[in-house]
Write a protein that holds these residues in place. Structure first.
Motif, mmCIF file in Angstrom:
data_model
loop_
_atom_site.group_PDB
_atom_site.id
_atom_site.type_symbol
_atom_site.label_atom_id
_atom_site.label_comp_id
_atom_site.label_asym_id
_atom_site.label_seq_id
_atom_site.Cartn_x
_atom_site.Cartn_y
_atom_site.Cartn_z
ATOM 1 N N GLU A 13 0.817 -1.216 0.000
ATOM 2 C CA GLU A 13 0.000 0.000 0.000
ATOM 3 C C GLU A 13 0.851 1.266 0.000
ATOM 4 O OE1 GLU A 13 -2.823 -0.265 3.188
ATOM 5 O OE2 GLU A 13 -3.805 -2.038 2.355
ATOM 6 N N SER A 17 1.440 3.964 -5.111
ATOM 7 C CA SER A 17 1.514 5.180 -5.908
ATOM 8 C C SER A 17 2.923 5.388 -6.456
ATOM 9 C CB SER A 17 1.089 6.383 -5.061
ATOM 10 O OG SER A 17 1.135 7.568 -5.819
ATOM 11 N N ASN A 20 3.506 3.181 -9.511
ATOM 12 C CA ASN A 20 2.668 3.609 -10.627
ATOM 13 C C ASN A 20 3.159 4.925 -11.225
ATOM 14 O OD1 ASN A 20 0.354 2.841 -12.207
ATOM 15 N ND2 ASN A 20 -0.725 4.592 -11.346
ATOM 16 N N THR A 21 3.754 5.779 -10.381
ATOM 17 C CA THR A 21 4.234 7.082 -10.836
ATOM 18 C C THR A 21 5.639 6.995 -11.432
ATOM 19 O OG1 THR A 21 2.937 8.144 -9.094
ATOM 20 C CG2 THR A 21 4.645 9.468 -10.122
ATOM 21 N N ASN A 61 -2.755 -2.459 -7.451
ATOM 22 C CA ASN A 61 -3.229 -1.289 -8.195
ATOM 23 C C ASN A 61 -4.307 -1.668 -9.212
ATOM 24 O OD1 ASN A 61 -1.716 0.765 -7.002
ATOM 25 N ND2 ASN A 61 0.035 0.461 -8.348
ATOM 26 N N SER A 94 -13.554 10.082 -12.605
ATOM 27 C CA SER A 94 -12.376 9.718 -11.809
ATOM 28 C C SER A 94 -11.035 9.985 -12.485
ATOM 29 C CB SER A 94 -12.442 8.235 -11.420
ATOM 30 O OG SER A 94 -12.370 7.419 -12.569
ATOM 31 N N MET A 97 -8.346 11.760 -10.282
ATOM 32 C CA MET A 97 -7.792 10.884 -9.253
ATOM 33 C C MET A 97 -6.812 9.887 -9.871
ATOM 34 S SD MET A 97 -9.866 8.152 -6.902
ATOM 35 C CE MET A 97 -10.219 7.146 -8.335
ATOM 36 N N VAL A 98 -7.173 9.334 -11.028
ATOM 37 C CA VAL A 98 -6.308 8.369 -11.710
ATOM 38 C C VAL A 98 -4.996 9.026 -12.134
ATOM 39 C CG1 VAL A 98 -6.074 6.931 -13.775
ATOM 40 C CG2 VAL A 98 -8.215 6.918 -12.499
ATOM 41 N N GLU A 100 -3.587 11.771 -10.891
ATOM 42 C CA GLU A 100 -2.789 12.192 -9.736
ATOM 43 C C GLU A 100 -2.025 11.032 -9.111
ATOM 44 O OE1 GLU A 100 -5.632 14.138 -7.241
ATOM 45 O OE2 GLU A 100 -5.699 15.944 -8.492
ATOM 46 N N SER A 101 -2.523 9.818 -9.284
ATOM 47 C CA SER A 101 -1.825 8.652 -8.727
ATOM 48 C C SER A 101 -0.901 8.002 -9.750
ATOM 49 C CB SER A 101 -2.838 7.629 -8.207
ATOM 50 O OG SER A 101 -3.642 7.144 -9.266
ATOM 51 N N GLY A 102 -0.630 8.736 -10.855
ATOM 52 C CA GLY A 102 0.345 8.247 -11.840
ATOM 53 C C GLY A 102 -0.256 7.770 -13.142
#
Length: 201
Positions: A13, A17, A20-21, A61, A94, A97-98, A100-102
């Motif tokens: 967890e 992020s 993914n980023t 993810n 969304s 949000m998607v 911003e998380s990469g």
């Protein structure tokens, strides 16, 4: 959940992020220890190597995205057209949000899933197959309920929807302009309304 399982979940967890980023192959062990506050020994005590962490993070993810998408295709929406429209609206609502998380974890991993990381490639391929099958299943149910044209090839449309969405995400993420994703989503809505939807006789 045992202490070891809790630690593994904590690592997954905390680095979700990050991977993914920054990327699954570019993220270093030092990045993981910094994100989690754990030592290298603690990481290797719970995972065989960095690749195993990356794979588990990808699964995490992609499962979050799958759960969100599954809700839009669920029983909350009574008709097939409602479900497909909700699927489109999920991305409309969304996307911030998607991004911003990469970005989309499937697309991000797909760009890295080459011969250097075959295990990740296999997971990404499986994710896309599952994703397409869910949409296909909804379309087939719609045909059975006489809400969707019988001549429609559900497999083709399932694949097309994912291709169009992912293309829109790619362009919008690259240019930092949501108009491309909205164009893609508008095109899918048009296909649903003009090509799939069976009007009452």
């Amino acid at each position: 959940m045992s202490k070891a399982e809790k630690t593994k979940q904590f690592i997954i967890e905390k680095t979700a992020s990050l991977f993914n980023t920054k990327g699954y192959t570019s993220t270093s062990l030092s990045d993981i220890t910094e994100a989690t506050g754990l030592t290298k020994g603690s990481i290797y005590g719970n995972f065989e190597n960095k690749d195993e962490v990356a794979l588990e993070v990808y699964k995490y993810n992609s499962s979050l995205l799958a759960k969100s998408m599954a809700r839009s295709l669920g029983d909350e929406f009574p008709t097939t057209i409602d479900k497909l429209n909700a699927f489109v609206n999920f991305y409309r609502k969304s996307w911030k949000m998607v991004f911003e998380s990469g970005g989309c974890p499937l697309m991000n991993a797909a760009t890295e899933a080459d011969d250097t990381f075959p295990a990740l490639q296999k997971q990404v391929s499986l994710s896309f197959e599952i994703w397409i099958k869910k949409i296909v299943s909804v379309i087939v149910q719609g045909q059975q309920k006489k809400e969707i044209h019988q001549h429609i090839n559900a497999e083709e449309y399932g694949a097309l929807f994912i291709m169009i969405v992912e293309g829109g995400i790619l362009l919008s993420k690259t240019t930092d302009d949501e108009k491309y994703l909205n164009l893609a989503l508008d095109r899918i809505l048009l296909m649903i309304d003009k090509e799939l939807k069976l009007l009452p006789s």
